[in-house]
Scaffold this active site. Structure first.
Site, PDB file in Angstrom:
ATOM      1  CG  ASP A 155      -2.209   0.695   1.067  1.00 50.33           C
ATOM      2  OD1 ASP A 155      -2.311   1.529   0.152  1.00 50.33           O
ATOM      3  OD2 ASP A 155      -3.132   0.419   1.860  1.00 50.33           O
ATOM      4  CG  ASP A 207      -9.287   2.774  -0.056  1.00 48.28           C
ATOM      5  OD1 ASP A 207      -8.928   1.594  -0.207  1.00 48.28           O
ATOM      6  OD2 ASP A 207      -8.605   3.628   0.545  1.00 48.28           O
TER       7      ASP A 207
END
Ligand code: GLA
Length: 755
Positions: free
Chosen positions: A481, A551
């Site tokens: 990430d 997301d």
């Protein structure tokens, strides 16, 4: 010897072609390398398209050439220099030792080689066998500064692709400063294009935007240090009439994960120049005598079969010629991720029941997300401290992973290797690792800071920490990430006059770390992520075969995000999860079926607390998982077609077709219900018109409780299971979309060819 590149020495024309496309350039008067053509294949070129010589006022001429019709300001060129009479946006700006920025590049030499070379330190497309591609290298020189440029063009046999990049070599005796060096220049004459780009935001990535091109300069760029959610490193040029199926579509995908710019200039003669490469704002690179600079690569695709044709080429190029992972053709595991289930609030004890439930439901992997390391219980600490939090995992993460493995699931782990929290041992021990301008407060974002990945020492530290964990051998998957963008750009390793190198060195540093980790652990499946799809680019695909698309897990938002993503990136790269309702990003409540159908149109996963679902919901998940396993190769590796865009109205549709056309999956969505909705039909594509296809059940019928006065939520039902229709019926006549008295309704229709 391959037949993909020919040189007509009499007319000095290079012709790159495969079965479908041609790219032509020539050495023009004065050694200028001019662009002739890119598009649908021509078999033989009869030298009729050299640029007409017209004297254009205030467009200067080439020295030593009395022909006033030849001007650098109008001639379509393969690569333009600066300050020598071409007033359009330039591909290259070099600041010489004497402070001038002039140069005049002319043809010096060329060679043709079989295959496709790699680019040192950078991701790039590749072929397995040299016969699959051929590469033309054209060398230009500026005689005064002795700077040379290699323009690289690789044409592929099985893809309608030319991959381009540029190498700058300083053959002079003094250092020069590169202030701009793009990877690709393409000059078009007599074309009236529109652009399609993929802008967005965090949790709202890659919306297709189509605009006309006006006079002057237009720029689509990122200056965030990464490829970004805000502007994906992609641009298409299309004719006004081009649609999903018909018309010219030129696509340009930059194989790079940092600052980028796509510049377009429509000049005084309505000619169009496209420049693609590293964003030159705040960029400078010192090139010492004898040194070379390699630009990233651009994948340049042409299709005359509209946007779907272009996308299918990109899917092939990226899936086959860019992704290296051993998982590239493998079915990707269905995972459950604990992020939206628990956020930071978990212990091993709390996670075990989710694992147990996942096993019952047929899910294949458990991914432990953020919060397992240092003392990270919220997003304010511990980035950089990649050691286990023993309060949450008394027997270490390994103990928990062993448990996951015992249940027959694979185990995945989240990392954010490029970041540092001020509250971390790493910062306490190495405050200088944090990228910051000396004497200034660095700006936080999500309470975190960026490591200077351009520095070897920093990378080694992170590599060793990650290695300590990976060497224990219990990890099957990593989610990599990156949850903020770069700011306070400065590197302690560089002197003041070279600070302009920092952002590119950051990207090169990250690539170096990725290369080390992914090659040391080839058995691990890597998934890219940057606050969702903030680094969803072709460069990243070289290291990681899949990426978290957004997301935003809301099924209706995902229609637009996944539709846009599919413009360039293969479905096997796009991960998509079923999450809880109300959705955590939008608050929207959508049916479980809808969330499943949308997620099953990508690489399926779950991101919710499985233990808090009702028995009925669990049964539905079990069925989804089973159904997905049956269609997984079709979805992940079939041919993908966009049929109806979510931005055009209330209906969305897309379709997957297997290579041999024996199987197909159609997805349709009705966003909002209406009392008297107009009827719509969806026509399928890509099937065998002569074959019969049977509509096969993927799921058991759910309960239909009706609504109000009506006994069914269906005003008109979807095509019934068992129906047999011929390919030509499905493609030419289509099927009615059901009319449903409910918002956010989707359908998956699975058809199999009858033997
Ligand atoms: C990012 C990712 C999420 C999750 C969080 C954890 O936002 O995109 O999926 O991993 O970080 O902090």
């Amino acid at each position: 010897m391959s037949d993909l590149i020919r040189f007509d020495s009499e007319n000095k024309v290079f012709h790159l072609s495969n079965n479908n496309i041609s790219y032509l350039l020539s050495i023009d008067d004065g050694g200028l390398v001019s662009h002739l053509y890119f598009g649908k294949k021509v078999k033989r070129y009869h030298n009729h398209l050299s640029y007409p010589r017209i004297d254009r006022g205030f467009s200067g001429n080439v020295l030593d050439n009395l022909d006033r019709g030849l001007s650098k300001d109008t001639l379509p060129q393969e690569y333009s220099g600066s300050d020598s009479g071409d007033y359009r946006q330039t591909a290259l700006i070099i600041k010489h030792g004497d402070g001038s920025r002039s140069n005049a590049f002319v043809f010096k030499d060329y060679h043709i080689q079989d295959g496709k070379p790699g680019l040192s330190g950078l991701p790039a497309s590749f072929v397995q066998d040299k016969a699959e591609a051929q590469t033309l290298v054209i060398t230009l020189e500026d005689k005064v500064s002795q700077v040379e440029l290699d323009l690289l063009y690789s044409i592929f046999r099985d893809c309608d692709l030319v991959a381009r990049s540029v190498q700058v070599r300083n053959q002079g005796s003094q250092s020069i400063m590169l202030e701009k060096v793009v990877s690709l220049q393409l000059d078009f004459v007599a074309k009236d294009f529109e652009t399609i780009t993929l802008p967005g935001a965090h949790a709202n990535e890659r919306h297709m935007e189509r605009q006309s091109v006006g006079y002057g300069l237009q720029r689509f760029a990122s200056r965030r240090g990464t490829s970004s959610h805000q502007m994906n490193p992609f641009l298409a040029l299309v004719d006004k009439k081009t649609d999903e199926f018909v018309g010219d579509a030129y696509g340009f995908s930059l194989v790079y994960s940092g600052n980028h710019a796509f510049e377009l200039e429509k000049d005084q003669l309505a000619q169009l120049r496209l420049l693609v490469g590293i964003n030159h704002e705040n960029f400078e690179w010192e090139l010492g005598a004898g040194d070379a600079f390699q630009t990233p690569e651009v994948l340049m695709v042409y299709s005359n079969q509209g946007l779907n044709g272009m996308s299918q080429e990109f899917h092939k190029v990226i899936g086959q010629h860019l992704v290296r992972s051993q998982f590239k053709y493998q079915e990707r595991p269905i995972l459950v991720n604990n992020w939206e289930a628990t956020y930071f609030d978990f212990t091993e004890e709390k996670l075990r029941p989710i694992v147990d439930e996942a096993k019952q439901l047929g899910i294949e992997m458990f991914v432990l997300d953020d919060g397992w390391f240092g003392h990270r219980n919220n997003d304010q600490s511990s980035l950089g401290d990649w050691f286990i939090n023993h309060e949450k995992f008394p027997q270490g993460v390994k103990g928990f992973a062993d448990y996951v493995h015992q249940q027959g699931l694979k185990f995945g782990l989240w990392f954010e290797p490029e970041m540092i929290s001020m509250d971390s041992d790493l910062f306490r021990n190495h405050p200088d690792y944090l990228m910051q301008v000396p004497g200034r407060q660095p700006s936080p974002s999500r309470s975190q800071f960026v490591l200077d990945m351009g520095r070897q020492e920093v990378r080694d530290n992170i590599f060793n920490q990650v290695k300590d964990i990976l060497d224990q051998g219990y990890i099957d998957y990593i989610k990599w990430d990156m949850n903020r963008h770069l700011s306070d750009i400065y590197s302690l390793d560089l002197p003041a006059h070279r600070q302009g190198e920092t952002s590119h060195r950051y990207v090169l540093g990250v690539y170096d770390l990725l290369e080390r980790i992914t090659s040391a652990y080839p058995q691990i499946l890597f998934e890219g992520c940057s606050g969702g799809g903030g680094r969803f680019d072709a460069g990243w695909a070289y290291y990681m075969p899949q990426s978290w698309a957004s997301d935003n897990t809301d099924a209706i938002s995902r229609l637009t995000i996944q539709y846009g993503t599919s413009l360039v990136y293969p479905i096997s790269m796009m991960t998509s999860h079923v999450s809880a309702v109300p959705n955590h990003q939008t608050g929207r409540i959508t049916p479980l079926d809808t969330r499943a159908h949308v997620a099953m149109s990508g690489v399926l996963g779950y991101e919710l607390d499985l233990t808090s679902m009702s028995d009925e919901e669990k049964e539905a998940v079990r069925e989804e998982v089973e159904a997905y396993k049956a269609i997984r190769p079709l979805v992940q590796y079939g041919k993908f077609y966009r049929l109806k865009s979510p931005s055009d109205g209330n209906a969305t549709a897309w379709q997957f077709v297997s290579e041999d056309k024996t199987e197909t999956l159609l997805f349709t969505a009705q966003t909002l219900a209406g009392a008297q909705p107009l009827l719509t039909i969806t026509k399928m594509v890509g099937l065998n018109p002569d074959a019969d296809y049977e509509h096969v059940a993927l799921f058991k019928e759910g309960e239909d409780q009706g609504v109000g006065y009506f006994t069914s939520i269906y005003a008109s039902r979807p095509l019934e299971v068992g129906a047999v229709l011929s390919g030509d019926e499905l493609m030419n006549m289509g099927i009615y979309d059901p009319v449903v008295r409910r918002d956010f309704v989707t359908h998956l229709y699975y058809f199999k060819m009858k033997k």
